[in-house]
Design a protein around this motif. Structure first.
Motif, PDB file in Angstrom:
ATOM      1  N   VAL B 201     127.595 -29.316  42.993  1.00  0.00           N
ATOM      2  CA  VAL B 201     128.971 -29.030  43.410  1.00  0.00           C
ATOM      3  C   VAL B 201     129.278 -27.545  43.235  1.00  0.00           C
ATOM      4  CG1 VAL B 201     131.405 -29.401  42.859  1.00  0.00           C
ATOM      5  CG2 VAL B 201     129.859 -31.355  43.008  1.00  0.00           C
ATOM      6  N   GLN B 202     128.859 -26.997  42.092  1.00  0.00           N
ATOM      7  CA  GLN B 202     129.072 -25.572  41.839  1.00  0.00           C
ATOM      8  C   GLN B 202     128.404 -24.724  42.920  1.00  0.00           C
ATOM      9  OE1 GLN B 202     130.976 -24.138  39.721  1.00  0.00           O
ATOM     10  NE2 GLN B 202     131.569 -25.972  38.599  1.00  0.00           N
ATOM     11  N   LEU B 203     127.175 -25.134  43.240  1.00  0.00           N
ATOM     12  CA  LEU B 203     126.388 -24.394  44.217  1.00  0.00           C
ATOM     13  C   LEU B 203     127.091 -24.377  45.580  1.00  0.00           C
ATOM     14  CD1 LEU B 203     123.587 -23.180  43.541  1.00  0.00           C
ATOM     15  CD2 LEU B 203     122.624 -24.944  45.038  1.00  0.00           C
ATOM     16  N   ILE B 204     127.562 -25.553  45.982  1.00  0.00           N
ATOM     17  CA  ILE B 204     128.237 -25.656  47.282  1.00  0.00           C
ATOM     18  C   ILE B 204     129.509 -24.806  47.287  1.00  0.00           C
ATOM     19  CG2 ILE B 204     129.476 -27.216  48.844  1.00  0.00           C
ATOM     20  CD1 ILE B 204     127.544 -29.436  47.850  1.00  0.00           C
ATOM     21  N   THR B 205     130.286 -24.920  46.210  1.00  0.00           N
ATOM     22  CA  THR B 205     131.549 -24.184  46.126  1.00  0.00           C
ATOM     23  C   THR B 205     131.301 -22.675  46.158  1.00  0.00           C
ATOM     24  OG1 THR B 205     132.324 -25.971  44.722  1.00  0.00           O
ATOM     25  CG2 THR B 205     133.700 -24.011  44.837  1.00  0.00           C
ATOM     26  N   LEU B 206     130.317 -22.255  45.353  1.00  0.00           N
ATOM     27  CA  LEU B 206     129.997 -20.835  45.261  1.00  0.00           C
ATOM     28  C   LEU B 206     129.554 -20.299  46.628  1.00  0.00           C
ATOM     29  CD1 LEU B 206     129.841 -18.922  42.724  1.00  0.00           C
ATOM     30  CD2 LEU B 206     127.377 -19.062  43.011  1.00  0.00           C
ATOM     31  N   PHE B 207     128.649 -21.045  47.266  1.00  0.00           N
ATOM     32  CA  PHE B 207     128.129 -20.649  48.568  1.00  0.00           C
ATOM     33  C   PHE B 207     129.267 -20.609  49.587  1.00  0.00           C
ATOM     34  CE2 PHE B 207     125.945 -21.610  52.614  1.00  0.00           C
ATOM     35  CZ  PHE B 207     125.082 -20.533  52.622  1.00  0.00           C
ATOM     36  N   GLY B 208     130.131 -21.637  49.534  1.00  0.00           N
ATOM     37  CA  GLY B 208     131.276 -21.702  50.437  1.00  0.00           C
ATOM     38  C   GLY B 208     132.176 -20.481  50.275  1.00  0.00           C
ATOM     39  N   ASN B 209     132.483 -20.142  49.033  1.00  0.00           N
ATOM     40  CA  ASN B 209     133.348 -18.989  48.773  1.00  0.00           C
ATOM     41  C   ASN B 209     132.736 -17.692  49.276  1.00  0.00           C
ATOM     42  OD1 ASN B 209     135.282 -20.551  47.617  1.00  0.00           O
ATOM     43  ND2 ASN B 209     134.677 -20.125  45.509  1.00  0.00           N
TER      44      ASN B 209
END
Lengths: 336, 220
Positions: B201-209
């Protein structure tokens, strides 16, 4: 200047209504814009000017009336014809309305992109347009990186891309500071002269009208209350709205002196400086102020002053020349 | 079970979770994005107002959105079987995931596209754009940063739903945490799977941002 009618508005009415309220924005507007001129529509906020200009390219649809473009009713056109006419009517906006995710060059290219111009032609045209508006060095910048004046220049270049016959300007300088306003007005005037593009602008600032328009319509409460050559309307305004816009209080305006006199009109375009004392110093003519009615609005002077006409013709000429060079309008008033 | 066994197990779960999440996200955008655009375009203040259609579409989308995923999953068993060949399993669950997520996507897309300044749309109209050109060349590109941000949120939400896959015989990290962790009282397995989920989840959020920021030119 050619005498052919470019845009003719006939009996245009627009009512905004919801469940409770009915607001009459336009109430039987008729006016004609001739090819090659700069036509100004001026009015206080709420006078209906924005609605009017938006009806011309059918961003708003009026309830009644006709908008003729080269004799053809824009309101009766089908979708395809309408898009064709819109290509001939560029439009610029108070808030610029640029595409924020496109660079300056991509903004200007947009109209060429959607009309599927060949790539090479589009490249060349974009370069030309950026050159016209003086933004060649900003081609790869994004709108967010530009100043207000620069953004409006992009707006102008984008509106010119489809080689329109007329530029509709919706309060195009109202979000800009006075200096930038001057520069944009000069650019519009240049476009009008050099490219022969007719300009129809709306504004709430009389100074804008005075500066570049040849003809003007004063809009008040959805009605044209005065129309004509700018100088004529300006010097002999009769309507309440006109007087308010010129900064003339109604009770004083009618008051004409009983000696030969000069009426000096301050329209906000002359810089604020002690004009009258300089007039006395530089021409050596003593000035006798008979009446004055001046308003300061945002650091600009509006209003009228009546001074006694100098007795000798030479002195009179010197005074008039001085005032006109200072950017003021002078007219002789004589009761007899 | 030793770490030599837990790690490959969790990695396999990670793979299964992605196998459910990625296609589901993609397919729910395929369905939800056009609907979201339609919601904006046909709104009373849209470029092609169709108030009755708009209201009906809104009601239908809200209806689908209000059914909890775990119930929808069960309700859809016969349909899932008909479409995916079987009702249970890691692959079959993609169908209920899409059905559950696309109304959500439609609302997210609607929100993003509504953020585009009305004045910019009007400028595009004044420049003689067709409605399709406004959608494709103005609305979507102008809303892109917001759309991508929304996509990251949708993906995380779908990821959360996949944890319920174990209820329909699916795999993935959620299923491991419950069937091989909680049910067998193997807390180490459960926590490892949970940490892997958090990490994802962190990875997706970070990448998204990151991507959102990089593509956003609205601020200097």
């Amino acid at each position: 200047m050619s005498e052919s009618k470019l845009i003719e508005i006939i009996g245009l009415s627009k009512v905004f209504s919801d469940a409770e309220n009915k607001v009459v924005a336009l109430n039987g507007i008729s006016l004609t814009v001739y090819e090659g001129e700069i036509y100004g529509i001026v009015g206080m906020s709420g006078a209906g000017k924005s609605t009017l200009i938006r009806c011309i390219n059918r961003l708003d649809i009026p309830n009644e009336g006709q908008v003729l473009y080269r004799g053809r009713d824009v309101l009766k056109m089908n979708r395809r014809e309408l898009l064709g006419v819109r290509r001939k009517m560029g439009m610029i906006f108070q808030q610029f309305n640029l595409f924020m995710q496109r660079t300056v060059a991509e903004n200007v290219r947009y109209p060429l992109e959607i009309s599927k111009s060949p790539r090479k032609d589009a490249d060349r045209r974009v370069r030309e347009l950026l050159d016209i508006v003086g933004l060649s060095d900003k081609a790869t910048a994004y709108p967010a990186q530009l100043s207000g004046g620069q953004r409006q220049r992009v707006g102008i270049a984008r509106a010119l891309a489809s080689e329109p016959d007329v530029l509709l300007c919706d309060e195009a300088t109202s979000a800009l500071d006075p200096m930038t306003t001057q520069a944009i007005l000069a650019l519009l005037q240049d476009i009008n002269r050099r490219l022969g593009i007719t300009i129809l602008l709306i504004t709430h600032e009389m100074a804008v009208i005075r500066q570049i328009c040849s003809r003007v319509a004063i809009l008040d409460g959805g009605v044209v209350v005065e129309e004509g050559d700018v100088d004529e309307v300006f010097l002999s305004t009769r309507s309440e709205a006109g007087k308010r816009l010129f900064g003339v209080l109604p009770e004083r305006a009618a008051e004409d002196p009983d000696v030969p006199a000069l009426r000096i009109v301050f329209d906000g375009s002359s810089a604020e400086k002690p004009i009258i004392s300089r007039l006395a110093q530089e021409t050596g003519v003593p000035v006798n102020i008979l009446s004055a009615n001046m308003n300061h609005l945002r650091g600009k002077m509006y209003g009228q002053m009546i001074i006694q006409k100098p007795l000798s013709e030479d002195e009179n000429k010197a005074v008039v020349r001085f005032l006109e060079e200072a950017g003021l309008t002078v007219r002789e008033v004589n009761k007899t | 079970m030793s770490w030599e066994k837990i790690v490959p197990l969790v990695l396999e779960g990670l793979g299964e979770t992605l196998y459910m999440t990625l296609p589901s996200t993609l397919l729910s955008y395929l369905v939800g994005m056009p609907l979201g655009i339609l919601l904006v375009v046909t709104a009373p203040d849209g470029i092609r107002p169709r108030p009755a259609f708009n209201a009906a579409l809104g009601v239908a989308i809200n209806f689908l959105r209000s059914i909890p995923f775990i119930i929808l999953l069960a309700m859809l068993f016969p349909v899932t079987r008909a479409i995916m060949g079987r009702a249970i399993g890691t692959q079959a669950i993609i169908f209920p995931l899409v059905i559950s997520a696309f109304p959500y996507v439609a609302r997210m897309v609607e929100g993003s596209i509504r953020e585009v300044d009305r004045g910019v749309i009007e400028a595009a109209q004044s420049l003689a754009s067709s409605d399709l050109q406004i959608i494709g060349k103005v609305m979507i590109p102008e809303a892109l940063p917001s759309l991508l941000n929304g996509a990251a949120i949708v993906m995380v939400t779908i990821l959360g739903y996949t944890a319920m896959a174990s209820a329909a015989g699916g795999g993935g990290l959620g299923a491991i945490a419950i069937t091989k962790g909680l049910n067998l009282r193997r807390m180490d397995v459960m926590y490892t799977a949970a940490i892997a989920l958090v990490f994802l989840v962190q990875l997706i959020t970070l990448f998204g941002n990151r991507v959102t920021k990089k593509l956003d030119h609205r601020k200097r």
